[in-house]
Design an enzyme around this catalytic site. Structure first.
Site, PDB file in Angstrom:
ATOM      1  N   SER A   1       0.826  -1.202   0.000  1.00 50.41           N
ATOM      2  CA  SER A   1       0.000   0.000   0.000  1.00 50.41           C
ATOM      3  C   SER A   1       0.872   1.268   0.000  1.00 50.41           C
ATOM      4  CB  SER A   1      -0.959  -0.049   1.190  1.00 50.41           C
ATOM      5  OG  SER A   1      -1.971   0.913   1.084  1.00 50.41           O
TER       6      SER A   1
ATOM      7  N   ASP B   1      -9.992  -4.563  -4.378  1.00 49.82           N
ATOM      8  CA  ASP B   1      -9.407  -3.587  -3.455  1.00 49.82           C
ATOM      9  C   ASP B   1     -10.115  -2.241  -3.617  1.00 49.82           C
ATOM     10  OD1 ASP B   1      -7.816  -1.909  -1.944  1.00 49.82           O
ATOM     11  OD2 ASP B   1      -5.931  -2.613  -2.806  1.00 49.82           O
TER      12      ASP B   1
ATOM     13  N   HIS C   1      -7.896  -5.492   0.091  1.00 48.88           N
ATOM     14  CA  HIS C   1      -6.666  -4.706   0.142  1.00 48.88           C
ATOM     15  C   HIS C   1      -5.458  -5.486   0.669  1.00 48.88           C
ATOM     16  CE1 HIS C   1      -4.221  -1.157   0.231  1.00 48.88           C
ATOM     17  NE2 HIS C   1      -4.084  -1.180   1.542  1.00 48.88           N
TER      18      HIS C   1
END
Length: 278
Positions: free
Chosen positions: A110, A225, A255
């Protein structure tokens, strides 16, 4: 695992901010993986990665980015993008001093995936490869007009906290969400506008810069996601210049692919790719 040990330490990063790092070392390490964690969390949340890789001989280390976890600094804030890269380079040099002859990979998730990519582009000579899990290269919540406005506001009010992430969307596993909420080392408020604007500011430039990437890279992303837009990863997939790029899409995964109920496949792909590139 016999001979495995946990280590940890502290460093003084950019602008004098004290940083915390930790690692798990097998008895006879044959490679190093440096973890770059995501927004609001910390390096201690990668137990599934540690449990998967350490038995294969990987020494796995994680830095708590400034303002996160057990590192110091204003919570979930960033003054200058280069602070992240400077901190991570200090971390890498500290770890590689422990293992001077071993191949080194960076693994970022991320926000940490964005940091890992930016770092890898600047330090290709000292890394064997990079793994990017749901890298933050686009967001459905950040259309271009809004980005421009927030960037200007951040110059005047960098420490305000207008919005954050919906933690219920990190994983379909309710236990993962509950554990995240119960973890006092996670940041449970919003990031500052200073951090958010610098993170989002890379969306328009980092995929294009990836044309210069020559390192082997593994890119992993769940198709469902809702926190980091898969569109950013698709752009990276099409633009990156690595002659050895592997992209794995996971249908229906959210995610945190390493914390999904279907985590077995992403972790197996990670393990296999690293073994093939050691």
């Amino acid at each position: 695992m016999a001979g495995e040990r946990h280590v940890e330490g502290r460093l003084v990063g950019a602008r004098g901010v004290e940083l915390f790092w930790q690692g798990t070392e097998p008895a006879e390490p044959t490679g190093v993986v440096l973890v770059s964690h995501g927004l609001g969390e910390h390096g201690g949340r990668y137990g599934n990665v540690v449990d998967t890789l350490v038995p294969d001989g990987w020494a796995v280390y994680a830095l708590d980015h400034r303002g996160h976890g057990r590192s110091n600094g204003r919570r979930a804030h960033l003054d200058d993008y280069m602070d992240w890269l400077s901190d991570f380079d200090l971390f890498r040099r500290t770890v590689t001093a422990r293992h001077p002859d071993l191949p080194v990979f960076v693994l970022g998730h991320s926000m940490g995936g964005q940091i890992a990519l930016a770092y890898a582009l600047e330090h290709q000579d000292v890394l064997r490869g990079a793994v990017l899990s749901a890298p933050a290269l686009a967001s459905p919540a950040a259309p271009k007009p809004l980005v421009l406005v927030l960037t200007q506001v951040a110059k005047v009010l960098p420490t305000i906290r207008p919005t954050g992430i919906d933690v219920t969307k990190i994983s379909k596993d309710p236990a993962v969400v509950a554990a995240y909420r119960a973890d006092p080392l996670n940041h449970h408020g919003n990031p500052t506008l200073g951090l958010a604007s610098r993170l989002v500011g890379q969306f328009s430039t980092l995929p294009e810069r990836s044309r210069a990437l020559r390192l082997p890279v593994l890119i992993q992303h769940g198709t469902a996601d809702e926190l980091t837009d898969p569109a950013g990863t698709r752009l990276l997939e099409s633009l990156n210049g690595s002659p050895d790029a592997t992209v794995r899409w996971y249908d229906g995964l959210w995610h945190e692919i390493y914390n999904e109920p279907e985590r077995e496949q992403p972790l197996a792909d990670l393990r296999e790719w690293l073994a093939a590139h050691r």
